[in-house]
Design an enzyme around this catalytic site. Structure first.
Site, PDB file in Angstrom:
ATOM      1  N   HIS A 159       0.834  -1.206   0.000  1.00 33.89           N
ATOM      2  CA  HIS A 159       0.000   0.000   0.000  1.00 33.89           C
ATOM      3  C   HIS A 159       0.873   1.262   0.000  1.00 33.89           C
ATOM      4  O   HIS A 159       0.747   2.121  -0.875  1.00 33.89           O
ATOM      5  CB  HIS A 159      -0.917  -0.025   1.228  1.00 33.89           C
ATOM      6  CG  HIS A 159      -1.836   1.159   1.327  1.00 33.89           C
ATOM      7  ND1 HIS A 159      -3.161   1.109   0.966  1.00 33.89           N
ATOM      8  CD2 HIS A 159      -1.612   2.425   1.753  1.00 33.89           C
ATOM      9  CE1 HIS A 159      -3.712   2.299   1.156  1.00 33.89           C
ATOM     10  NE2 HIS A 159      -2.796   3.121   1.634  1.00 33.89           N
ATOM     11  N   GLU A 160       1.772   1.340   0.965  1.00 32.65           N
ATOM     12  CA  GLU A 160       2.603   2.548   1.084  1.00 32.65           C
ATOM     13  C   GLU A 160       3.558   2.677  -0.105  1.00 32.65           C
ATOM     14  O   GLU A 160       3.830   3.781  -0.567  1.00 32.65           O
ATOM     15  CB  GLU A 160       3.376   2.557   2.405  1.00 32.65           C
ATOM     16  CG  GLU A 160       2.501   2.509   3.673  1.00 32.65           C
ATOM     17  CD  GLU A 160       1.409   3.567   3.730  1.00 32.65           C
ATOM     18  OE1 GLU A 160       1.535   4.603   3.050  1.00 32.65           O
ATOM     19  OE2 GLU A 160       0.407   3.351   4.444  1.00 32.65           O
ATOM     20  N   HIS A 184       1.791   4.351  -2.849  1.00 29.89           N
ATOM     21  CA  HIS A 184       1.884   5.809  -2.671  1.00 29.89           C
ATOM     22  C   HIS A 184       3.279   6.286  -3.089  1.00 29.89           C
ATOM     23  O   HIS A 184       3.435   7.310  -3.747  1.00 29.89           O
ATOM     24  CB  HIS A 184       1.685   6.186  -1.201  1.00 29.89           C
ATOM     25  CG  HIS A 184       0.252   6.140  -0.726  1.00 29.89           C
ATOM     26  ND1 HIS A 184      -0.743   6.873  -1.324  1.00 29.89           N
ATOM     27  CD2 HIS A 184      -0.338   5.486   0.312  1.00 29.89           C
ATOM     28  CE1 HIS A 184      -1.899   6.661  -0.675  1.00 29.89           C
ATOM     29  NE2 HIS A 184      -1.675   5.817   0.318  1.00 29.89           N
ATOM     30  N   GLU A 193      -4.683   7.651  -3.247  1.00 27.58           N
ATOM     31  CA  GLU A 193      -5.182   6.402  -2.669  1.00 27.58           C
ATOM     32  C   GLU A 193      -5.471   5.368  -3.761  1.00 27.58           C
ATOM     33  O   GLU A 193      -5.409   4.161  -3.505  1.00 27.58           O
ATOM     34  CB  GLU A 193      -6.425   6.694  -1.818  1.00 27.58           C
ATOM     35  CG  GLU A 193      -6.817   5.619  -0.831  1.00 27.58           C
ATOM     36  CD  GLU A 193      -5.798   5.372   0.284  1.00 27.58           C
ATOM     37  OE1 GLU A 193      -4.800   6.118   0.411  1.00 27.58           O
ATOM     38  OE2 GLU A 193      -6.002   4.411   1.039  1.00 27.58           O
TER      39      GLU A 193
HETATM   40 ZN    ZN Z   1      -3.173   5.227   1.721  1.00 25.48          ZN
END
Ligand code: ZN
Length: 498
Positions: A263-264, A267, A293
């Site tokens: 997830h990170e 980003h 996101e």
């Molecule tokens: Zn996030």
């Protein structure tokens, strides 16, 4: 050739973003390595640098520099973008009087403390007067900033520039209509996963090594980024050449770190994919929280929880973690896609998650325009929760008191989480059309083609397009729930056998 007025303007823009970058590094350090007793001095450092950045932005000289480049009306898209977005930030900053900003800071400091206690003691009534005051101030903010349709738009604009609550509502309504029956079908399905597989022992050091390897395979550049540990995982980007990711390790729950890192790193790839030539200006900045996101959710869920991904990585996981020996690829893929209505948003799976957001979006809008009274929040929350997720929270702590956002005066932020899921599915569908072998690549552990596609189609544009324009440009259609719902159906029907 840029004009001298434009060059003077850009110099000032970069000063503001440099101050913001210093603030981000201090915050990153606070969350990762700062010793506890450094907290007081760090607060003073952060207050000073945040104040300096704000002063530089609202400075009359900056206003004049901005007006001067607007006068020139240069049609170059880079100039147009940088001027448009700085005008937006400048107007938002100067429209709010200093005494209002200070009053908000004082109010939310008290509200946050009251919220912590109210949640612990499970007494919404203790938090209610603080929430009243926060709402009152946020209504004033919305009025000062201005809006055409409803106050919510003015607040949401901070996080998702240009988004309208009415458009978001339309997509969310459609989503709700299809999602509620899907959640019920999954709950009643004949086949159910075995989530016990997820709690097998996994040493933190091995998790860190595995997570780093996946992030590197995704194309995250560790020469221009780091991965460290913090209590609340985040990604902090100060330039495409310095991107900080954090995660946390639970030795009895590997998915937290693995999907957290993906997830990170999603980003992080966005931050690293921005054009370094435009660093420190809107052209070198991300579009919105919703688009940000979409990148993290795509890597975490559409890639990370997919069968092709694990066809490549599961044997490698088993080689590193003996406790997963003997588990089949099928059982593993099913377990990481466990769907179960639950009370707490941050623990929700990708199917039920958006329902948590729909509820908050609806209540926030009603609170802001006065249709819902603060004292009626717990009842409204529980009623809505029952309708959406089929459960009634037993306490307000696991209901309307669970999130910190309202106590911090953050309203209009929640929808960006759900928008991220919808955009992610739309972008991924577009990527699959553009790269017919995408699934094959992923099944061979070749994750770079997807990164390249995202970089080319999304990252490198910076803020040239607003979110709704970018989605239209990349996918050929406006924001829609359809791609997300299609993705869920295609994935979960065969898994659960309904
Ligand atoms: Zn996030």
């Amino acid at each position: 050739m840029p004009s001298s007025a434009y060059e003077a303007f850009i110099t000032r823009v970069k000063e503001i973003s440099t101050a913001r970058a210093i603030e981000a590094v201090l915050e990153w350090d606070q969350e990762t390595y700062m010793p506890p007793r450094g907290a007081e001095q760090r607060a003073a450092q952060l207050a000073l640098i945040a104040g300096l950045a704000h002063q530089r932005l609202i400075d009359e000289a900056f206003g004049a520099a901005l007006a001067a480049v607007e006068q020139e009306a240069d049609p170059d898209p880079v100039v147009v973008t940088n001027v448009r977005e700085m005008r937006r930030l400048f107007d938002r900053a100067v429209k709010l009087p200093t005494d209002l900003v200070q009053e908000i800071a004082r109010t939310v400091a008290l509200a946050k403390t009251a919220w912590v206690r109210a949640r612990k003691e499970n007494r919404f009534a203790d938090f209610a007067p603080h929430l009243e005051r926060v709402l009152e101030l946020k209504r004033t903010v919305a009025d000062k900033i201005g809006y055409t349709t409803e106050p919510y738009d003015a607040l949401m604009d901070e996080f998702e520039p240009g988004a309208r609550a009415a458009d978001v509502q339309k997509a969310f309504d459609e989503l709700k209509r299809q999602l509620v029956p899907l959640v019920r079908a999954i709950k009643d399905a004949p086949r159910q996963p075995n989530p016990e597989l997820l709690t097998r022992p996994a040493p933190a050091a091995a998790q860190a090594a595995f997570g780093r390897r996946v992030a590197a395979d995704m194309g995250f550049d560790f020469e221009a980024g780091r991965l460290d540990v913090s209590a609340h995982p985040f990604c902090s980007g100060t330039s495409p050449l310095d991107v900080r990711l954090t995660t946390r390790y639970d030795e009895n729950y590997l998915p937290a770190s693995l999907f957290g890192i993906m997830h990170e790193a999603g980003h992080g790839l966005y931050e690293q994919g921005l054009d370094p030539a435009h660093a420190g200006t809107p052209m070198g900045n991300s579009v919105s929280l919703g688009i940000h996101e979409s990148q993290s959710r795509m890597w975490e869920n559409l890639v990370g929880r997919s069968r092709p991904f694990w066809a490549h990585y599961f044997p490698k996981l088993q080689a590193e973690f003996p406790s997963f020996a003997g588990v089949s690829l099928e059982d593993w893929t099913f377990a990481i896609n466990t769907v179960r209505p639950s009370y707490i948003r941050v623990e929700a799976d990708e199917v039920t998650y958006n329902l948590h957001i729909l509820l908050r979006f609806d209540l926030e809008r009603q609170l802001l325009d006065g249709r819902l009274k603060v004292r009626d929040v717990p009842a409204a929350w529980n009623e809505s929760f029952k309708a959406l997720l089929g459960l009634t929270p037993r306490t307000d702590a696991e209901g309307c008191l669970q999130d910190i956002h309202w106590s911090m005066g953050i309203l209009g932020y929640f929808p960006t989480y759900a928008l991220g899921n919808l955009y992610a599915a739309q972008f991924f569908r577009a990527a699959q059309r553009a790269l017919p072998d995408l699934d094959l690549h992923i099944a061979r552990g070749e994750l770079r083609p997807l990164r390249e596609w995202l970089r080319e189609n999304i990252h490198r544009h910076g803020q040239r397009y607003r979110a709704h324009e970018l989605v239209q440009l990349v996918t050929g259609e406006p924001l829609t729930h359809a791609a997300f719902f299609e993705y869920l159906t295609k994935k979960y029907k065969p898994l659960y056998g309904f």
